[in-house]
Write an enzyme that holds these catalytic residues in place. Structure first.
Site, PDB file in Angstrom:
ATOM      1  N   LYS A 207       9.224  11.575   1.536  1.00  0.00           N
ATOM      2  CA  LYS A 207       9.088  13.014   1.767  1.00  0.00           C
ATOM      3  C   LYS A 207      10.411  13.369   2.355  1.00  0.00           C
ATOM      4  O   LYS A 207      11.281  14.136   1.914  1.00  0.00           O
ATOM      5  CB  LYS A 207       7.993  13.353   2.769  1.00  0.00           C
ATOM      6  CG  LYS A 207       8.083  14.916   3.217  1.00  0.00           C
ATOM      7  CD  LYS A 207       6.785  15.316   3.978  1.00  0.00           C
ATOM      8  CE  LYS A 207       7.067  16.596   4.732  1.00  0.00           C
ATOM      9  NZ  LYS A 207       5.940  17.287   5.354  1.00  0.00           N
ATOM     10  N   GLU A 213      12.369   2.079   6.204  1.00  0.00           N
ATOM     11  CA  GLU A 213      11.931   1.057   5.661  1.00  0.00           C
ATOM     12  C   GLU A 213      11.961   1.317   3.872  1.00  0.00           C
ATOM     13  O   GLU A 213      12.356   0.364   3.034  1.00  0.00           O
ATOM     14  CB  GLU A 213      10.379   1.088   5.804  1.00  0.00           C
ATOM     15  CG  GLU A 213      10.004   0.358   7.154  1.00  0.00           C
ATOM     16  CD  GLU A 213       9.925   1.545   8.299  1.00  0.00           C
ATOM     17  OE1 GLU A 213      10.452   2.668   8.142  1.00  0.00           O
ATOM     18  OE2 GLU A 213       9.262   1.330   9.318  1.00  0.00           O
ATOM     19  N   GLY A 269       2.894  14.210   4.969  1.00  0.00           N
ATOM     20  CA  GLY A 269       2.789  12.859   4.260  1.00  0.00           C
ATOM     21  C   GLY A 269       1.468  12.174   4.024  1.00  0.00           C
ATOM     22  O   GLY A 269       0.835  11.757   3.099  1.00  0.00           O
ATOM     23  N   ARG A 270       0.455  12.322   4.959  1.00  0.00           N
ATOM     24  CA  ARG A 270      -0.816  11.655   4.948  1.00  0.00           C
ATOM     25  C   ARG A 270      -1.709  12.638   3.976  1.00  0.00           C
ATOM     26  O   ARG A 270      -2.945  12.389   3.804  1.00  0.00           O
ATOM     27  CB  ARG A 270      -1.414  11.600   6.307  1.00  0.00           C
ATOM     28  CG  ARG A 270      -1.411  12.463   7.303  1.00  0.00           C
ATOM     29  CD  ARG A 270      -1.535  11.863   8.760  1.00  0.00           C
ATOM     30  NE  ARG A 270      -1.519  13.040   9.681  1.00  0.00           N
ATOM     31  CZ  ARG A 270      -0.189  13.586  10.020  1.00  0.00           C
ATOM     32  NH1 ARG A 270       0.853  13.046   9.965  1.00  0.00           N
ATOM     33  NH2 ARG A 270      -0.177  14.543  11.045  1.00  0.00           N
ATOM     34  N   GLU A 355      -3.360   9.363  12.760  1.00  0.00           N
ATOM     35  CA  GLU A 355      -1.850  10.059  12.817  1.00  0.00           C
ATOM     36  C   GLU A 355      -1.905  11.398  13.362  1.00  0.00           C
ATOM     37  O   GLU A 355      -1.195  12.206  13.783  1.00  0.00           O
ATOM     38  CB  GLU A 355      -1.017   9.878  11.768  1.00  0.00           C
ATOM     39  CG  GLU A 355       0.564  10.109  11.844  1.00  0.00           C
ATOM     40  CD  GLU A 355       1.563   9.520  10.711  1.00  0.00           C
ATOM     41  OE1 GLU A 355       2.101   8.556  10.843  1.00  0.00           O
ATOM     42  OE2 GLU A 355       1.367  10.205   9.652  1.00  0.00           O
ATOM     43  N   HIS A 386     -20.616 -10.005   7.074  1.00  0.00           N
ATOM     44  CA  HIS A 386     -20.577 -11.395   7.376  1.00  0.00           C
ATOM     45  C   HIS A 386     -19.533 -11.586   8.487  1.00  0.00           C
ATOM     46  O   HIS A 386     -18.990 -12.927   8.624  1.00  0.00           O
ATOM     47  CB  HIS A 386     -20.441 -12.362   5.951  1.00  0.00           C
ATOM     48  CG  HIS A 386     -21.673 -12.393   5.323  1.00  0.00           C
ATOM     49  ND1 HIS A 386     -22.845 -13.019   5.497  1.00  0.00           N
ATOM     50  CD2 HIS A 386     -21.854 -11.324   4.374  1.00  0.00           C
ATOM     51  CE1 HIS A 386     -23.712 -12.687   4.669  1.00  0.00           C
ATOM     52  NE2 HIS A 386     -23.258 -11.554   3.827  1.00  0.00           N
ATOM     53  N   LYS A 506      11.164   4.478  16.056  1.00  0.00           N
ATOM     54  CA  LYS A 506      12.024   4.491  14.974  1.00  0.00           C
ATOM     55  C   LYS A 506      13.419   4.510  15.661  1.00  0.00           C
ATOM     56  O   LYS A 506      14.273   3.780  15.261  1.00  0.00           O
ATOM     57  CB  LYS A 506      11.881   5.731  14.003  1.00  0.00           C
ATOM     58  CG  LYS A 506      10.541   5.731  13.200  1.00  0.00           C
ATOM     59  CD  LYS A 506      10.549   7.103  12.283  1.00  0.00           C
ATOM     60  CE  LYS A 506       9.358   7.484  11.587  1.00  0.00           C
ATOM     61  NZ  LYS A 506       9.428   8.334  10.800  1.00  0.00           N
TER      62      LYS A 506
HETATM   63  O1  F6P Z   1       6.355   7.750  10.518  1.00  0.00           O
HETATM   64  C1  F6P Z   1       5.435   8.747   9.964  1.00  0.00           C
HETATM   65  C2  F6P Z   1       5.906   9.050   8.857  1.00  0.00           C
HETATM   66  O2  F6P Z   1       6.606  10.120   8.907  1.00  0.00           O
HETATM   67  C3  F6P Z   1       4.507   9.329   8.277  1.00  0.00           C
HETATM   68  O3  F6P Z   1       3.834  10.579   8.579  1.00  0.00           O
HETATM   69  C4  F6P Z   1       4.736   9.353   6.688  1.00  0.00           C
HETATM   70  O4  F6P Z   1       3.945   9.416   5.878  1.00  0.00           O
HETATM   71  C5  F6P Z   1       5.695   8.387   6.809  1.00  0.00           C
HETATM   72  O5  F6P Z   1       6.498   8.199   7.928  1.00  0.00           O
HETATM   73  C6  F6P Z   1       6.780   8.279   5.622  1.00  0.00           C
HETATM   74  O6  F6P Z   1       7.475   9.264   5.647  1.00  0.00           O
HETATM   75  P1  F6P Z   1       8.440   9.707   4.281  1.00  0.00           P
HETATM   76  O7  F6P Z   1       7.580   9.844   3.281  1.00  0.00           O
HETATM   77  O8  F6P Z   1       9.358  10.661   4.947  1.00  0.00           O
HETATM   78  O9  F6P Z   1       9.282   8.407   3.859  1.00  0.00           O
END
Ligand code: F6P
Length: 543
Positions: A207, A213, A269-270, A355, A386, A506
């Protein structure tokens, strides 16, 4: 400052009622009311939601809906659908429901024709997906795309991977998807090591397009691609597309905005799977089935928007979660899909719910005086049976659980599906009704073993059943839980649509990264534990 919800007459009535319900057993509630199993059930689109095996009576539902009315849940729902800035801490609308509005609908928010924007992107996605699926889109060396690697994390990963896995039976183009999320380089290494760069397409989903990452993995993927294809930079345009709200950052990264699919800041995002974030899923199952999934979401949206609170499935389930969390003391909530295809659904729900509702200040910034945000967890049945079901049956904790199952399987091994689903029905009944000491004794159990074999029962479950796992029923299921989250957040007076809590980690990771190389400033300013751990890490790495 708004009045604390716990001081309302409705909350206090629920406290009193909870003391009564603690004395009641599901065995007695079912014995006293032969129609209970069907009376405490509600249908929404293809989903049949049986909430009769919960620790409730008709009075509980009445009191819970009275609380919902008191806090103005109906107005909150209407405000979300209209595009009001419910996400007040970020001054944003909360409009994931607009992502699945039909083309003929109309909604203008902050001067923008939202429906036209949404369908404009959906059309571009569909056109692109068809060129890739048909083989018209070729890689740099002329190969057809066979593997799509989705690079993203959080909502930019969990929604797509969950839906791809759930809808594997609907994959029809020969395109396989893989998903890379973790900054642990093992993830990108392991995902790409047996792939041919010539037939691989990367979909970089972020987003913000600033997530550490995702950018690190995208850079690694780009190196891998160029190494494999002889270093010609022109290859990037045929093997990388982006999904983001930030065109400038996509451009800066080196991806042509022509190959970018956008969405908007009013999609969290979620909540973003039904936006361009679902591109990998569309590539695998095709635009029509993706549209079927959106129609499934929309059916539940309409139900949530229009059904009266006491017949409104997401409202009822959200209120039940509040009931267990705040009045009966539950800390966690299990989600147990009886479908191997839904094996990533609990992980997806963890982000969606935790979240969203992992907050401890109300909208006006005051600390809450009650628990919020239960801990969601789960595994598909029957594997969980199980592993951890022992604790559900005979442990001392209250763990409400959702069971999710389907009548018709997505394969033709039908007799095995009956066997599988018999476990669903057996577990929900055993959890509710247990086994009394008299029943255990009547089986000839030695007296000293009787207490060990007694199953107390009275463990609450909700059963959600649909005819079949399809794109539409998956969309319905996700929308159901999205709206459960809004319902709970409204009662708790928190903002389910921001996530400031993940920021500190972060920022600190970025500050610590140079210290790990051993070339950065020394470790003096750090706490003694972190400093010792980093020293040990450096020694282990440099051995
Ligand atoms: O760190 C949380 C977050 O902001 C989430 O809400 C989001 O889904 C994820 O990181 C990834 O964010 P982005 O889509 O901006 O890379």
């Amino acid at each position: 400052m708004a009045a604390d919800v716990t001081t309302t007459a409705e909350w206090l009535a629920l406290c009193k009622h909870a003391a009564e319900i603690r004395q009641v057993h599901l065995r007695d509630l079912f014995a006293a009311d032969p129609g209970r199993g069907e009376r405490f059930a509600v249908e929404v689109a293809d989903l049949y939601v049986d909430y009769s095996k919960n620790l409730i009576t008709g009075e509980t539902v009445r009191l819970l809906t009275a609380l919902a009315e008191r806090i103005g849940l109906g107005d909150r729902i209407a405000a979300m659908f209209s595009g009001a800035h419910l996400n007040a801490t970020e001054d944003r609308a909360v409009l994931h429901t607009a992502l699945r509005l039909p083309r003929a609908a109309s909604l203008t928010v902050d001067g923008q024709d939202v429906v036209a924007d949404v369908h404009g992107v959906l059309d571009r996605m569909a056109a692109f997906a068809e060129t890739v699926r048909s083989g018209q889109w070729r890689g740099h060396t002329g190969e057809r795309i066979q593997t799509v690697v989705n690079i993203g994390i959080g909502g930019s990963d969990l929604g797509p991977v969950m839906a791809y896995e759930a809808l594997k039976a609907y994959r029809d183009s020969g395109i396989r998807c893989r998903f890379v999320s973790n900054i642990d380089p093992t993830d990108i290494h392991d995902t790409t090591r047996d792939l041919d760069p010539a037939s691989t397409l990367f979909v970089v989903v972020s987003k913000t397009f600033s997530t550490q990452e995702t950018l690190a993995n995208a850079r690694a993927a780009r190196r891998w691609l160029l190494d494999g294809l002889g270093g010609d930079e022109a290859a990037v345009a045929r093997h990388f597309v982006a999904v983001s709200t930030n065109q400038q950052r996509v451009r800066n990264f080196g991806i042509d905005p022509e190959n970018m699919f956008g969405f908007w800041d009013w999609v969290g995002g979620r909540y973003s799977l039904p936006s361009a974030v679902g591109l990998s899923v569309m590539l695998a199952i095709g635009p029509q089935r993706f549209a079927d999934m959106l129609a499934g979401y929309h059916a539940v949206d309409e139900h949530f928007r229009t059904a009266p609170l006491e017949r409104n499935a997401p409202v009822l389930l959200g209120l039940l979660n509040v009931w267990y969390t705040n009045f009966l003391g539950a800390q966690t909530h299990a989600v147990l899909p009886y479908s191997q295809y839904l094996h990533r659904f609990p992980a997806y729900l963890q982000q969606l719910t935790m979240e969203s509702n992992g907050k401890s200040v109300t909208m006006d910034g005051s600390p809450v005086s009650y628990d919020t945000g239960e801990i969601f967890w789960g595994e598909p049945g029957t594997n969980g049976q199980h592993a951890f079901y022992q604790l559900l049956h005979q442990g001392s904790r209250l763990v409400p659980a959702d069971f999710i199952g389907f009548g018709e399987p997505n394969h033709d091994i039908a007799d095995m599906h009956d066997l599988f689903m018999s476990n669903f029905f057996a577990q929900t009944a055993a959890l509710a009704f247990g086994r009394t000491a008299e029943q255990v004794e009547a089986e000839g159990t030695p007296a000293e073993l009787v207490p060990h074999k007694v199953m107390p029962g009275n463990h609450p479950t909700t059963s959600i059943i649909a005819a079949k796992l399809t794109p539409a029923s998956l969309g319905q299921l996700v929308a159901l839980y999205e709206h459960v989250v809004l319902t709970e957040g409204a009662i708790w007076e928190i903002n389910p649509f921001d996530q400031w809590g993940v920021e500190l980690g972060k920022v600190m990771a970025n500050q610590l990264a140079p210290l790990l190389t051993g070339e950065g400033p020394d470790l003096d300013g750090l706490d003694s534990s972190t400093a010792a751990l980093i020293r040990r890490y450096r020694r282990q790495r440099d051995r």
